[in-house]
Design a protein around this motif. Sequence first.
Motif, PDB file in Angstrom:
ATOM      1  N   HIS A  14       0.815  -1.219   0.000  1.00 48.68           N
ATOM      2  CA  HIS A  14       0.000   0.000   0.000  1.00 48.68           C
ATOM      3  C   HIS A  14       0.851   1.273   0.000  1.00 48.68           C
ATOM      4  O   HIS A  14       0.321   2.372  -0.084  1.00 48.68           O
ATOM      5  CB  HIS A  14      -0.998   0.011   1.164  1.00 48.68           C
ATOM      6  CG  HIS A  14      -0.364   0.129   2.516  1.00 48.68           C
ATOM      7  ND1 HIS A  14       0.157  -0.964   3.178  1.00 48.68           N
ATOM      8  CD2 HIS A  14      -0.164   1.188   3.319  1.00 48.68           C
ATOM      9  CE1 HIS A  14       0.651  -0.568   4.337  1.00 48.68           C
ATOM     10  NE2 HIS A  14       0.475   0.740   4.453  1.00 48.68           N
ATOM     11  N   MET A  15       2.161   1.106   0.068  1.00 44.54           N
ATOM     12  CA  MET A  15       3.068   2.252   0.024  1.00 44.54           C
ATOM     13  C   MET A  15       3.816   2.241  -1.310  1.00 44.54           C
ATOM     14  O   MET A  15       4.430   1.240  -1.672  1.00 44.54           O
ATOM     15  CB  MET A  15       4.092   2.198   1.169  1.00 44.54           C
ATOM     16  CG  MET A  15       3.474   2.291   2.543  1.00 44.54           C
ATOM     17  SD  MET A  15       4.732   2.160   3.856  1.00 44.54           S
ATOM     18  CE  MET A  15       5.019   3.897   4.159  1.00 44.54           C
ATOM     19  N   THR A  16       3.736   3.353  -2.026  1.00 42.79           N
ATOM     20  CA  THR A  16       4.515   3.505  -3.248  1.00 42.79           C
ATOM     21  C   THR A  16       5.562   4.583  -3.011  1.00 42.79           C
ATOM     22  O   THR A  16       5.328   5.526  -2.255  1.00 42.79           O
ATOM     23  CB  THR A  16       3.634   3.886  -4.454  1.00 42.79           C
ATOM     24  OG1 THR A  16       3.001   5.141  -4.172  1.00 42.79           O
ATOM     25  CG2 THR A  16       2.590   2.823  -4.741  1.00 42.79           C
ATOM     26  N   PHE A  17       6.694   4.438  -3.648  1.00 43.48           N
ATOM     27  CA  PHE A  17       7.814   5.337  -3.409  1.00 43.48           C
ATOM     28  C   PHE A  17       8.322   5.973  -4.690  1.00 43.48           C
ATOM     29  O   PHE A  17       8.296   5.362  -5.749  1.00 43.48           O
ATOM     30  CB  PHE A  17       8.994   4.568  -2.786  1.00 43.48           C
ATOM     31  CG  PHE A  17       8.812   4.239  -1.347  1.00 43.48           C
ATOM     32  CD1 PHE A  17       9.393   5.018  -0.366  1.00 43.48           C
ATOM     33  CD2 PHE A  17       8.069   3.141  -0.964  1.00 43.48           C
ATOM     34  CE1 PHE A  17       9.230   4.714   0.980  1.00 43.48           C
ATOM     35  CE2 PHE A  17       7.904   2.821   0.372  1.00 43.48           C
ATOM     36  CZ  PHE A  17       8.491   3.612   1.344  1.00 43.48           C
ATOM     37  N   THR A  18       8.813   7.183  -4.539  1.00 40.80           N
ATOM     38  CA  THR A  18       9.621   7.844  -5.559  1.00 40.80           C
ATOM     39  C   THR A  18      10.926   8.213  -4.871  1.00 40.80           C
ATOM     40  O   THR A  18      10.907   8.790  -3.782  1.00 40.80           O
ATOM     41  CB  THR A  18       8.939   9.132  -6.078  1.00 40.80           C
ATOM     42  OG1 THR A  18       7.700   8.785  -6.688  1.00 40.80           O
ATOM     43  CG2 THR A  18       9.825   9.853  -7.079  1.00 40.80           C
ATOM     44  N   LEU A  19      12.029   7.867  -5.497  1.00 41.35           N
ATOM     45  CA  LEU A  19      13.329   8.249  -4.967  1.00 41.35           C
ATOM     46  C   LEU A  19      13.699   9.603  -5.555  1.00 41.35           C
ATOM     47  O   LEU A  19      13.800   9.752  -6.766  1.00 41.35           O
ATOM     48  CB  LEU A  19      14.393   7.205  -5.328  1.00 41.35           C
ATOM     49  CG  LEU A  19      15.821   7.505  -4.873  1.00 41.35           C
ATOM     50  CD1 LEU A  19      15.900   7.643  -3.351  1.00 41.35           C
ATOM     51  CD2 LEU A  19      16.761   6.402  -5.350  1.00 41.35           C
ATOM     52  N   TYR A  20      13.868  10.583  -4.685  1.00 44.03           N
ATOM     53  CA  TYR A  20      14.265  11.916  -5.133  1.00 44.03           C
ATOM     54  C   TYR A  20      15.711  11.849  -5.601  1.00 44.03           C
ATOM     55  O   TYR A  20      16.593  11.415  -4.860  1.00 44.03           O
ATOM     56  CB  TYR A  20      14.101  12.943  -4.011  1.00 44.03           C
ATOM     57  CG  TYR A  20      14.601  14.302  -4.390  1.00 44.03           C
ATOM     58  CD1 TYR A  20      13.933  15.039  -5.374  1.00 44.03           C
ATOM     59  CD2 TYR A  20      15.731  14.844  -3.818  1.00 44.03           C
ATOM     60  CE1 TYR A  20      14.400  16.289  -5.757  1.00 44.03           C
ATOM     61  CE2 TYR A  20      16.196  16.090  -4.181  1.00 44.03           C
ATOM     62  CZ  TYR A  20      15.519  16.805  -5.158  1.00 44.03           C
ATOM     63  OH  TYR A  20      15.991  18.042  -5.546  1.00 44.03           O
TER      64      TYR A  20
END
Length: 181
Positions: free
Chosen positions: A30-36
């Motif tokens: 349920h957690m999606t990530f974007t790496l800055y």
Amino acid sequence: MHILAISGSLRASSTNTTLVRAIMRLAPSHMTFTLYEGLADLPHFSPDLDGDEPPAAVRTLRQQLQSAAGILICTPEYAFGVPGVLKNALDWTVSSGEFSDKLVAAISASPLWGGGENAHASLLLTLKALGTKVPEQGKLMIPHINKKLDANGDISDIETRQALLTLLEALAQTITVTPNK
């Protein structure tokens, strides 16, 4: 829920960036990530540059922060504090307020026994000044990080894996129960 992940290191072989990528793989579905990935592109903070049209890299950072439900920051320690590039990124948000009331998890990781405790303390102090909300279980220092990641960049230490799962759950739970501002 969308999380923006920020590594405080620019080094290509950074264990902190490797750790962030491992956390992204470890996270519940349920957690999606974007790496800055724009830390190196940010100019040195100057109020003179922060007018109606701030630099493009600053606008990108601010947009990514605004669109995230929460932020995960993982930093090494450098000269007893957070690396200057991470502090610079945080400084770019002081007047614009993207971190105000934002839910944040704060991690420091170091190959040394202290786990980057000075960087951790410095990061938490800056996050407080920015008006973030850091859940108590959303704070973690990881000593000997180089011994807790395997050759594939996955978390090999069971206690560290569990601590990170607890941190992610605390961040997710806080986001779920905290109304949007």
